[in-house]
Write a protein that holds these residues in place. Structure first.
Motif, mmCIF file in Angstrom:
data_model
loop_
_atom_site.group_PDB
_atom_site.id
_atom_site.type_symbol
_atom_site.label_atom_id
_atom_site.label_comp_id
_atom_site.label_asym_id
_atom_site.label_seq_id
_atom_site.Cartn_x
_atom_site.Cartn_y
_atom_site.Cartn_z
ATOM 1 N N SER A 118 -8.355 -2.440 -5.295
ATOM 2 C CA SER A 118 -9.320 -1.841 -4.664
ATOM 3 C C SER A 118 -8.702 -0.210 -5.061
ATOM 4 O O SER A 118 -8.183 0.053 -6.466
ATOM 5 C CB SER A 118 -8.095 -1.697 -3.462
ATOM 6 N N ARG A 128 0.743 -1.089 -0.288
ATOM 7 C CA ARG A 128 0.125 0.206 -0.040
ATOM 8 C C ARG A 128 0.912 1.372 -0.058
ATOM 9 O O ARG A 128 2.210 1.312 0.454
ATOM 10 C CB ARG A 128 -0.833 -0.144 1.311
ATOM 11 N N ARG A 151 -4.733 -5.632 -8.782
ATOM 12 C CA ARG A 151 -5.594 -5.399 -7.452
ATOM 13 C C ARG A 151 -7.140 -4.640 -7.843
ATOM 14 O O ARG A 151 -7.541 -4.806 -8.815
ATOM 15 C CB ARG A 151 -5.082 -3.095 -7.142
#
Length: 272
Positions: free
Chosen positions: A185, A158, A183
């Motif tokens: 998110s 992150r 990914r």
């Protein structure tokens, strides 16, 4: 609803769907329409998700019977009826050590975490922000070495400052063919698996055991981690809220997750 190209009803023998942003609403619930359609689909349904095992209960609690799951972006194949992990493809300790060193050297503000015990537990650095999960299986590491002490079905990276797409591109470029990076998110959170481990590879293994071929699968998704899945399936369908990169590889589109896009498509496909 988006585009839909009619085919014979018996073309498909399995439905594969992502969960978040695809099958469930933004409120993390299965709508009454989706529940109804799932109960009437004439072929098996498998969820193919980036979620770890411990996050499946939130979906299963809404279903009359749990669905088989390809978890952690293909690293874990799970049979909920026997509570058995049929297959796990973790990052081995040696690779974790290499990858974490590579990432720390390349990205100064990176924060790391790992899914361990087949996704039943989660270890993270103290810089990692846990936004909503409060679980005894989730804990901060006591030392940096603990992060790479056991195999992990997923390594998570992150950044607090990067653009999400730029961060994925940076991690992918940095790792090269060392591991798979993707990914799911909306934030700068990248999910890293062992090389060759994708949603498509996990589902292909599951389907091979059942005698089902890729062209007999219809699959749904919304984010870049669904690109291998939709590219592999005989028909890949992007929901209306899908990331542009997924739309680019999809065969069809349907409505958004909040508009019951998966249910609408399946209703038309199977004449429900």
């Amino acid at each position: 609803m988006g585009s839909f190209r009619p085919v014979a009803a018996d073309t498909f023998r399995l439905v594969a769907s992502d969960i978040d942003g695809t099958l469930i609403t933004s409120e993390r619930t299965l709508s009454p329409r989706t529940l109804d359609v799932l109960s009437r689909v004439p072929v098996p349904v498998v969820v193919v998700t980036g979620r770890p095992l411990r996050w499946l209960a939130q979906l299963y609690d809404q279903l009359p019977a749990p669905l088989p799951a390809v978890c952690a972006n293909g690293a874990v194949i799970y049979d909920p009826h026997t509570d058995e992990v049929l297959r796990a493809s973790p990052l081995p300790v040696e690779l974790l050590l290499e990858v974490t060193k590579t990432l720390r050297d390349a990205v100064p503000d990176i924060s790391l975490a790992v899914e361990v015990e087949d996704g039943r537990a989660f270890l993270h650095e103290d810089t990692w922000t846990i936004r909503w999960e409060h679980d005894h299986r989730v804990r901060v590491i006591a030392s940096p070495e603990e992060l790479t002490s056991v195999p992990a079905v997923k390594l998570l990276a992150r950044s607090s400052t990067a653009d999400p797409d730029d961060f994925l591109e940076l991690i992918s470029r940095t790792l090269g063919d060392q591991a798979e990076a993707t990914r799911s998110s909306s934030s700068a959170l990248v999910e890293i698996s062992a090389a060759g481990v994708t949603k498509a590879a996990g589902l292909a293994w599951y389907c091979e055991r059942a005698g089902i071929t890729a062209d007999q699968v219809v699959a749904f998704g919304d984010m870049p981690n669904d690109i291998p899945l939709l590219s592999w399936a005989g028909r890949g369908v992007a929901v209306g809220n899908a990331h542009p990169a997924l739309r680019a590889v999809a065969d069809d589109t349907t409505g958004t997750n909040d508009a019951d896009g998966v249910a609408a498509y399946l209703s038309s496909l199977f004449n429900l």
